[in-house]
Scaffold this active site. Structure first.
Site, short mmCIF file in Angstrom:
data_model
loop_
_atom_site.label_atom_id
_atom_site.label_comp_id
_atom_site.label_asym_id
_atom_site.label_seq_id
_atom_site.Cartn_x
_atom_site.Cartn_y
_atom_site.Cartn_z
N VAL A 125 0.85 -1.19 0.00
CA VAL A 125 0.00 0.00 0.00
C VAL A 125 0.88 1.24 0.00
O VAL A 125 0.58 2.24 -0.65
CB VAL A 125 -1.03 -0.03 1.16
CG1 VAL A 125 -0.37 0.08 2.51
CG2 VAL A 125 -2.05 1.07 0.99
N GLY A 204 -5.75 6.42 9.23
CA GLY A 204 -6.25 6.01 7.91
C GLY A 204 -7.02 4.71 8.07
O GLY A 204 -7.52 4.40 9.16
N PRO A 229 -9.76 16.51 12.68
CA PRO A 229 -10.79 15.64 13.27
C PRO A 229 -11.66 14.97 12.22
O PRO A 229 -12.00 15.58 11.20
CB PRO A 229 -11.64 16.60 14.11
CG PRO A 229 -10.88 17.86 14.19
CD PRO A 229 -9.92 17.91 13.06
N ARG A 287 6.51 3.24 8.47
CA ARG A 287 7.80 3.08 7.80
C ARG A 287 8.87 3.50 8.78
O ARG A 287 8.67 4.45 9.56
CB ARG A 287 7.89 3.95 6.53
CG ARG A 287 7.07 3.44 5.35
CD ARG A 287 7.67 2.16 4.75
NE ARG A 287 6.94 1.72 3.58
CZ ARG A 287 5.94 0.83 3.59
NH1 ARG A 287 5.54 0.29 4.73
NH2 ARG A 287 5.36 0.46 2.47
N ASP A 311 7.69 -2.85 13.68
CA ASP A 311 7.55 -3.79 12.55
C ASP A 311 8.29 -3.25 11.34
O ASP A 311 8.36 -3.91 10.31
CB ASP A 311 6.07 -4.02 12.22
CG ASP A 311 5.90 -5.08 11.14
OD1 ASP A 311 6.64 -6.10 11.20
OD2 ASP A 311 5.07 -4.90 10.23
N HIS A 335 9.12 -6.58 9.33
CA HIS A 335 8.11 -5.99 8.43
C HIS A 335 7.10 -7.05 7.96
O HIS A 335 7.00 -7.34 6.76
CB HIS A 335 8.80 -5.33 7.23
CG HIS A 335 7.96 -4.26 6.58
ND1 HIS A 335 8.48 -3.15 5.98
CD2 HIS A 335 6.61 -4.14 6.45
CE1 HIS A 335 7.51 -2.40 5.48
NE2 HIS A 335 6.35 -2.99 5.76
N ILE A 336 6.36 -7.59 8.93
CA ILE A 336 5.42 -8.68 8.60
C ILE A 336 3.96 -8.27 8.78
O ILE A 336 3.08 -9.13 8.89
CB ILE A 336 5.72 -9.95 9.44
CG1 ILE A 336 5.68 -9.63 10.94
CG2 ILE A 336 7.03 -10.58 9.04
CD1 ILE A 336 5.56 -10.86 11.82
N SER A 338 1.55 -7.35 6.93
CA SER A 338 0.53 -7.93 6.05
C SER A 338 0.77 -9.41 5.78
O SER A 338 0.14 -10.00 4.89
CB SER A 338 0.54 -7.17 4.72
OG SER A 338 1.81 -7.27 4.12
C1 DGY Z 1 2.68 -1.99 2.74
O1 DGY Z 1 1.96 -2.62 1.97
O2 DGY Z 1 3.00 -0.84 2.52
C2 DGY Z 1 3.14 -2.67 3.97
O3 DGY Z 1 4.09 -1.95 4.64
C3 DGY Z 1 3.69 -4.05 3.64
O4 DGY Z 1 2.69 -4.92 3.73
#
Ligand code: DGY
Length: 370
Positions: A125, A204, A229, A287, A311, A335-336, A338
């Protein structure tokens, strides 16, 4: 006189070329024609670069597209920048690049495609690895994978929050190495999530999904972010927008889940950490670059009660001698967010669908507006 008819339908389904050579020169003339045909075919075909190993069942979608050639980095390892440039430059230049979040797509990559590039589709994403200015200037469309990873990532954030707060990895390791003696009243005590004040940086889709889970823990939830808001959400989820200063100073848990943008790069710095509670549990699943990692190392040393769960790091992977990997105050995951089978399969499919749609000038399942 020799008549040679060769069917080349193995190149693409339903596409047959008959190469006819009427010649007394025999096989050498035929091979010349065949090679010439191949060279012509490859330059005329649409070239698609895939930078990482993906399920072959999904790759057949690309191969099923007429006149399409696949240039594939068939490996679980990240492609080197030189290998990426080489693949992009093959057969007259790539029209589509299917990449992951660890493949920077910049001016050099676009140039290697020799003016052919129509789409970059990333299996993520986040798209901070793409030079969006260069892509916009070159009329290259961009696809990403929002939505399909929301639940998997929110689940992971909850898991990481609890793991960090309740010292799960430290405790599990203690059991393995013989540090588990008799049950002890105040051994391995952590921080309770139930009823805690949680501050979310960046509300988000994923942030919202985290809030829904935290409501089960009866947390008091505030959030901050440049869009201000969100009244409807506040009404339905009981959340409250606050300034970042207020969020930092009042939260027991701070969860960062915003996108990496020029404004958020390095946003959580030493000053931000100094405003947080001494025993805050700090989570980053956005990130690595959103956080000043040197400042995090420093504040963890200064505040033995503080804990961090990450993560994402900067860089990824984190070097093995990095101080964040050797302190029990910090849990680092590779970085897991997803990483569930179903989520990654959906992400891979969406990435390919985005690329194919753009190649045919159609609407993409998820297009980033540049
Ligand atoms: C993304 O999709 O940006 C996540 O950080 C990885 O799944």
């Amino acid at each position: 006189m020799l008549l040679v008819i060769v069917s080349l339908d193995f190149i693409e389904q339903g596409f047959q070329i008959f190469c006819v050579s009427v010649s007394s020169a025999g096989s050498s003339t035929f091979f010349f024609y065949r090679e010439a045909f191949f060279a012509f075919y490859r330059v005329m075909a649409t070239s698609v670069v895939v930078t990482r190993r993906l399920p072959s069942a999904l790759l057949t979608k690309i191969l099923a597209r007429p006149s399409t050639i696949l240039h594939y980095h068939d490996s679980n390892d990240a492609i080197s920048s030189q290998a990426l440039l080489d693949l992009c430059g093959k057969d007259g230049g790539a029209s589509a690049i299917i990449c992951t979040l660890s493949d920077p797509i910049n001016q050099a990559v676009v140039q290697a495609c020799m003016g052919k590039l129509k789409v970059v589709s990333t299996m993520s994403v986040g798209y901070s690895h793409l030079d969006t200015n260069v892509l916009r200037e070159n009329n290259v469309r961009v696809g990403n994978t929002p939505g399909v990873l929301t639940n998997a990532t929110a689940d992971l954030v909850l898991a990481l929050t609890l793991t960090t707060a309740r010292r799960i990895t430290e405790a599990a390791n203690a059991a393995k190495v013989g540090e588990w003696k008799a049950w002890e009243p105040f051994w391995m005590t952590g921080k309770e999530l139930y009823g805690a004040k949680v501050g979310i940086v960046g509300l988000g889709r994923i942030g919202e999904s985290i809030v829904k889970r935290l409501r089960g823990f009866e947390c008091v939830i505030s959030y901050t972010g440049k869009s201000g808001p969100k009244e409807e959400l506040d009404r339905s989820l009981g959340t409250k927008w606050v300034t970042s200063d207020e969020l930092y100073s009042t939260s027991d848990f701070v969860i960062v889940i915003c996108a990496l943008t020029p404004e958020t790069r390095g946003m959580v710095n030493y000053e931000s950490f100094s405003k947080m509670k001494h025993d805050v549990v700090f989570i980053n699943a956005s990130r690595g670059e959103v956080v000043d990692q040197g400042a995090l190392v420093r504040i963890l040393k200064e505040r033995p009660q503080m804990r961090a769960g990450l993560d994402v790091t900067d860089p990824e992977p984190l070097p093995l001698d990095h101080p964040l990997l050797s302190t029990n105050q910090c849990v680092v995951l590779p970085h897991i967010g997803s990483a569930t089978d179903s989520c990654r399969s959906q992400m891979a499919e969406m990435t390919i669908d985005n690329a194919l749609a753009a190649l045919d000038d159609g609407p993409m399942p998820a297009e980033v507006k540049l």
